[in-house]
Design a protein around this motif. Structure first.
Motif, short mmCIF file in Angstrom:
data_model
loop_
_atom_site.label_atom_id
_atom_site.label_comp_id
_atom_site.label_asym_id
_atom_site.label_seq_id
_atom_site.Cartn_x
_atom_site.Cartn_y
_atom_site.Cartn_z
N GLY A 46 4.25 -13.85 61.37
CA GLY A 46 4.15 -14.98 62.29
C GLY A 46 2.73 -15.31 62.67
O GLY A 46 2.30 -16.46 62.59
N VAL A 47 1.95 -14.29 63.07
CA VAL A 47 0.57 -14.54 63.45
C VAL A 47 -0.32 -14.73 62.23
O VAL A 47 -1.27 -15.51 62.26
CB VAL A 47 0.00 -13.43 64.37
CG1 VAL A 47 0.73 -13.40 65.69
CG2 VAL A 47 -0.01 -12.09 63.70
N GLY A 49 0.50 -16.08 59.25
CA GLY A 49 0.70 -17.40 58.65
C GLY A 49 0.05 -18.53 59.41
O GLY A 49 -0.36 -19.54 58.81
N SER A 50 -0.11 -18.38 60.71
CA SER A 50 -0.71 -19.45 61.51
C SER A 50 -2.20 -19.26 61.74
O SER A 50 -2.83 -20.09 62.39
CB SER A 50 0.02 -19.55 62.86
OG SER A 50 -0.16 -18.35 63.59
N THR A 51 -2.77 -18.20 61.20
CA THR A 51 -4.20 -17.93 61.38
C THR A 51 -5.00 -18.56 60.25
O THR A 51 -4.75 -18.27 59.08
CB THR A 51 -4.47 -16.41 61.44
OG1 THR A 51 -3.74 -15.85 62.53
CG2 THR A 51 -5.95 -16.13 61.63
N ILE A 52 -5.94 -19.41 60.63
CA ILE A 52 -6.80 -20.02 59.62
C ILE A 52 -8.28 -19.80 59.91
O ILE A 52 -9.13 -20.14 59.11
CB ILE A 52 -6.51 -21.53 59.48
CG1 ILE A 52 -6.67 -22.24 60.81
CG2 ILE A 52 -5.12 -21.75 58.90
CD1 ILE A 52 -6.60 -23.75 60.72
N HIS A 91 -2.95 -14.44 51.64
CA HIS A 91 -3.58 -15.00 52.84
C HIS A 91 -4.23 -13.89 53.68
O HIS A 91 -5.33 -14.08 54.22
CB HIS A 91 -2.54 -15.78 53.66
CG HIS A 91 -3.11 -16.53 54.81
ND1 HIS A 91 -4.08 -17.50 54.68
CD2 HIS A 91 -2.84 -16.45 56.14
CE1 HIS A 91 -4.39 -17.99 55.87
NE2 HIS A 91 -3.65 -17.36 56.77
#
Length: 183
Positions: A46-47, A49-52, A91
């Motif tokens: 969850g964290v 996948g949303s970290t860019i 990722h």
């Protein structure tokens, strides 16, 4: 004392990949008399996948990277999806500084449904490790789904490969290799 960190690139729990990582890490832990920790991509998905951002990580991700960077021996494993390792595992490594793992030793492993996927270890995971200047054991481990029962490894042949890879990792760890490599 050596530090061992395993990375399970599976997106599900329970997972054959996680079971294989645990098997390899336990064998290495026994050989090196060192503790082993597991980073489970499914637990941080969850964290992750949303970290860019490359310079600000959520706490679970920052902790995972800190463990990885402190490790001497890394076990990198993924289930094979569409002839490759998982996107979230990619990722995870994409966010990491390319110099962060230079000089470390790794055992590479994968799980999949058939022998057709076995080369993913050498053609993709080994390439990933090479990019990060990680020394890899010559023996990699690929286990088919049929070599597990209830998410537990049941194959003596795979256990033998684990032993061989761990012996090679111990040998590499004992060498006087540079901890940082110049690209």
């Amino acid at each position: 004392m050596a530090k061992i960190v395993g990375i399970s690139g599976s997106l599900t729990q329970p997972s054959r990949t996680r079971a294989l990582v645990e098997e390899i890490a336990a064998s290495a832990s026994q050989q090196l008399h060192a503790p082993a920790e597991i980073i489970d991509i499914a637990q941080i998905a969850g964290v992750l996948g949303s970290t860019i951002s490359y310079n600000h990580f959520p706490e679970p991700l920052a902790e995972a990277y800190a463990k990885l960077q402190e490790a001497d021996l890394i076990v990198i494993a993924s289930p094979v999806y569409k002839a490759s390792y998982t996107g979230l595992l990619k990722h995870f490594f994409d966010l990491l500084d390319p110099k962060a793992l230079a000089g470390k030793v790794a055992i590479l492993a994968a799980t999949g449904g058939s022998d057709q996927h076995a080369l993913v270890v050498d053609y993709q995971l080994r390439t990933l490790a090479s990019f990060f200047n990680i020394y890899t054991t010559p023996t990699a481990i690929y286990a088919k789904d049929t070599e597990f029962t209830n998410y537990q490894l049941t194959s003596d042949a795979i256990r033998k490969r684990v032993e061989t890879a761990v012996e090679q990792a111990v040998f590499l760890l004992k060498q006087d290799v540079p901890q940082t490599l110049v690209a």
